[in-house]
Design an enzyme around this catalytic site. Sequence first.
Site: not given
Lengths: 382, 382
Positions: B128, B201
């Site tokens: 992420v 994400k």
Amino acid sequence: MKLALIGFGTVGRGTYDILKARENILKDTVGGLEIAYIVASDRSAERLGKELPEKVVTAKDYDAVLEEVDIVAEATGAMDMAYDYMKRALEAGVAVVTANKAAVSAHFEELNGIAEEKDVPFLFEAAVGGGIPVLTPLRGLCLENEIESVQGILNGTCNYLINAMFKEGAEYDATLKLCQELGYAEQDPTDDVEGFDTRRKLHLLIEMAFGHVDGDAIPTRGIAQLNGDIVSFLNEKGQKVKLVASAKPVEDGIEAVVEPVILDAADSLAILPDAINQVNVKGSFVGDLAFTGPGAGKEPTGNAVVADIISAATKSAMPLLKRGVKKLAPVKGRYLVAKKLSGDVAEREEGDFTITREISREELLSLIDKDTFFARIESQSL
Amino acid sequence: MKLALIGFGTVGRGTYDILKARENILKDTVGGLEIAYIVASDRSAERLGKELPEKVVTAKDYDAVLEEVDIVAEATGAMDMAYDYMKRALEAGVAVVTANKAAVSAHFEELNGIAEEKDVPFLFEAAVGGGIPVLTPLRGLCLENEIESVQGILNGTCNYLINAMFKEGAEYDATLKLCQELGYAEQDPTDDVEGFDTRRKLHLLIEMAFGHVDGDAIPTRGIAQLNGDIVSFLNEKGQKVKLVASAKPVEDGIEAVVEPVILDAADSLAILPDAINQVNVKGSFVGDLAFTGPGAGKEPTGNAVVADIISAATKSAMPLLKRGVKKLAPVKGRYLVAKKLSGDVAEREEGDFTITREISREELLSLIDKDTFFARIESQSL
């Protein structure tokens, strides 16, 4: 883990409240953190003793406290006394967590040295950027990267005051008075508006990212020379000024400075609202990072202190690299100066302002007096 | 500590380069990290074996590798194979570090469950926000705070493409083609421009901050419906659109969505340049934080993988809270829609556009077809 909390002002209360609110979660995840003692001044101890279930003691009991606890969280805001509390704790092999940028900046090398020698955590996340988790990730980033620069807005009072001047078009004195009424500026605002608070925080970033320098020698200029004419001039040109702390390694040392900087109005530091802080870090591998958030306040700062307490309890903070002593290098830049400057330093004049070519900051200072506003130009469009 | 690096594409190479460049520093500070094996495909193994001093092996040696190493860094970018590599490592009590958002999103609960059962680190900072240290601080923030919202721009391709459209006033197809030529978009851009990469994400942020949800069920809309008319309309009004991922706990679960969002042009997400990512986190104590930096790239992503390797080697990552299963709650908002909408959903019309009152996203979808552009309005001035 047993904790002694020293001081029960804004930061101490914030720390206490968060530890209490998250007590069960911390028990489940890090095994529990008992606030064993609160160390308070003689004056506060009696009052707090009635108010709090924890054992409230005074300075005279501190040695006995150190024998019992694993972590000291220093939240006094004091200077010499805080240094003494921290030093004695570290020497006794007790981990130290603090929000005290003044005491850490003044005694960084000694305190960090004792912590390394005793192999105990010495953490001060709350001392830079308040609630922003920045020193903790910076520890890791220093392992993976050469840090190429650190830069930031590290003082919420100045950011709030400048934003208000740009928004309202008001003069400095009136805006400062408003900030004082709203609680954004102290009654004696010197430490904030002259850049000394910012300098201490920049000093800590430099110690972590580059090496040991004399923090008090970092060239520093605040925002007290800002006025409505300068704001109007910049507003018309889509520019903004902010009090920015910067440091980067150069050939002959560390070029570090705290001074007003002209930014394009759409720059992330220029748009930073209210009293928000931001720290920009450039790493050789990771590139440009920014960490943004509240730079002060009971709960944000308390959050950072609690984060360090958890780190200390779990011994999870990354080690600081040993970097040795660094020299402060001369600062240079293009400057906007609120004065007509003769000679060859001027790139051009605009009304009553001069925009200089790249010159040394020292040369600039020799041409103006202490009341003349100047700002380094980082904007691409001025 | 002995490490096996699986895969030697962009992320694998970045990780390797940084570990080599920082070898001495890591030896001094965390006790050294030996790259004991590189696990490569049959096709790559022979070539890499000639190129690299490390022992290059193929999948058939993986069990033997697991007996020798402490940490596996998975950098294949594959799906089922990556899942298999990670699962087998965790089951063998070997720490796993990965940049693989697809495999982690698809198998988060299982992999994290095995890691907890075996008490070994399972870390995915690079999955992420690429190089941005955000999941690591988020682990700590979750201990100190109830997380009130997460929000961000998590896909560099979309951010670059939208910025280019706003800058050049060009149409979507031409801009996408340019992005592909510049290497900012894949030849098959679906995963990025339809929001699926962003969704994965966001899913990981939700798993960490709020609890377990079905990642594939997060309502998702990409940017493929954006066109020059919409850009002109927004530019004229000082507004910008970005592909934003958002999640927050509400009464009946987690309100999570990936969709275009209208922001004031001076918003920190609106000004985010190039392919930069940003994650905003709001904590109950700390308030609003933002973490900004490069969301992809060999060295930034490698930096994040190395950071996790160091965390795994020193067992310094904060534990994740156990949060249980959460329901996805219906999404609602005020929307800008590139269509005249009849009935009572319209707050007002502007040319060919409708600005709705607050309605449920489901109701909105029932009124338009899949080619109609819409964006949730978060700006205060539209």
